[in-house]
Design an enzyme around this catalytic site. Structure first.
Site: not given
Ligand code: 13P
Length: 248
Positions: A8, A10, A92, A94, A164, A170, A207
Site C-alpha cells: 500500500n 498510500k 483502511h 486512515e 491492521e 507507521g 510496520s
C-alpha cells in the site's frame, strides 16, 4: 494457495518507483507461490496497464460506492476494472479516521467491488485506546460482521481481510506474531460461524518489514501481509517478498 503480499503506497511514490518495483519484484512473482499486489494511487494504476508482461497484480486504495455521477475527485469500481485492477483496499484505518468512513460505508464499498468482480481487501483493526481497554476483538468483530452481514453469501469468499491494528501503522511497532495470530484466528472463526464453510484469507498489516515478515508468516492464520512504508523502496520490498514467499 500461496501467501499474499499487498503493497500500500498510500499517497507516496512516483512513476520511477513504479518502474523500479516492477523490475525488482515482477519476475519474483512469476517464480514463487506468492501473489504480489500493488495498491497504488489512482494515476499510477492507469500506467500499470502498460506492464502487461508481469505477474504483479493491481489494487485501488479506495473506491466510491456508487457507479457514476457528480462526485468530484472520486474513482468508480468500473474505472478500476477498466484499468485491469483486480483488487481494492476498503476501509483502511486512515480512511476511517480522516475521511470518516463508517462500517456501513465500508460495507457499501465492499458490495460495489464484489458486483464488479473486484476483490475487496477489507481492513479492520483497533486503535490503542481500544486495545488498552481490552476491546480489540470486539472492535474487529464489529467491523467484520457489518460486512459479512451485508454481502451476498455466494460472493463472500472473494473477500480478503487485512488486520491492521492502528497503533502498529507507521509506528515501527508491529504486533507480535502471537497477537496477530490471536486476532486472525478470531476473525476466521467469526467468519466461519457467520457463513457456513467460509474460509477467509487474513493478512497482517502494521510496520511489516523484511526483518519481521518471516516470524509473522510462521503463524498458522497469517496468510499474507499488507505493507506500507517498507513497500516504497524497490530492493527492500523485494527482500520482504522473498521472506514471505519463503524463497530465502
Ligand atoms: P506501515 O507498513 O507503514 O506501518 O503501514 C501499514 C499500512 O497501513 C498498510 O496498509
Amino acid at each position: 494457495m500461496g501467501p499474499l503480499v499487498v503493497a500500500n503506497w498510500k499517497m507516496n511514490g512516483s512513476e520511477q518507483l513504479l518502474q523500479a518495483v516492477v523490475q525488482e519484484v515482477g519476475e519474483l512473482a512469476e517464480t514463487t507461490s506468492a501473489t504480489v499486489v500493488l495498491a497504488l494511487p489512482a494515476p499510477y494504476l492507469a500506467l500499470a496497464r502498460g506492464f502487461d508482461n508481469t505477474q504483479l497484480e493491481w489494487a485501488g486504495q479506495n473506491v466510491h460506492w456508487l457507479k457514476s455521477g457528480a462526485y468530484t475527485g472520486e474513482v468508480s469500481a468500473e474505472m478500476l476494472s477498466e484499468m485491469g485492477v483486480g483488487w481494492c483496499l476498503v476501509g483502511h484505518s486512515e480512511r476511517r479516521q480522516y475521511c470518516s468512513e463508517t462500517d456501513e460505508l465500508v460495507l457499501a464499498k465492499t458490495n460495489t467491488c464484489l458486483e464488479l468482480g473486484i476483490r475487496p481487501i477489507v481492513c479492520v483493526g483497533e486503535n490503542l485506546r481500544e486495545r488498552q481497554a481490552g476491546k480489540a476483538l470486539e472492535v474487529v468483530s464489529r467491523q467484520l460482521l457489518t460486512v459479512l452481514n451485508g454481502v451476498p453469501t455466494a460472493l463472500a469468499p472473494l473477500i480478503v481481510v487485512a488486520y491492521e491494528p492502528v497503533w502498529a501503522i507507521g509506528t515501527g511497532e508491529e504486533a507480535s506474531p502471537e497477537t496477530a495470530q490471536e486476532v486472525h484466528e478470531a476473525v476466521k472463526r467469526a467468519a466461519r460461524s457467520k457463513i457456513d464453510g467460509l474460509e477467509l484469507r487474513v493478512l497482517y498489516g502494521g510496520s511489516v518489514n523484511a526483518d519481521n515478515a518471516k516470524a509473522l508468516m510462521r503463524m498458522p492464520d497469517v496468510d499474507g501481509v499488507l505493507v506500507g512504508g517498507a513497500s516504497l523502496q524497490a530492493h527492500g520490498f523485494r527482500r520482504l517478498c522473498e521472506q514471505v514467499a519463503g524463497s530465502v
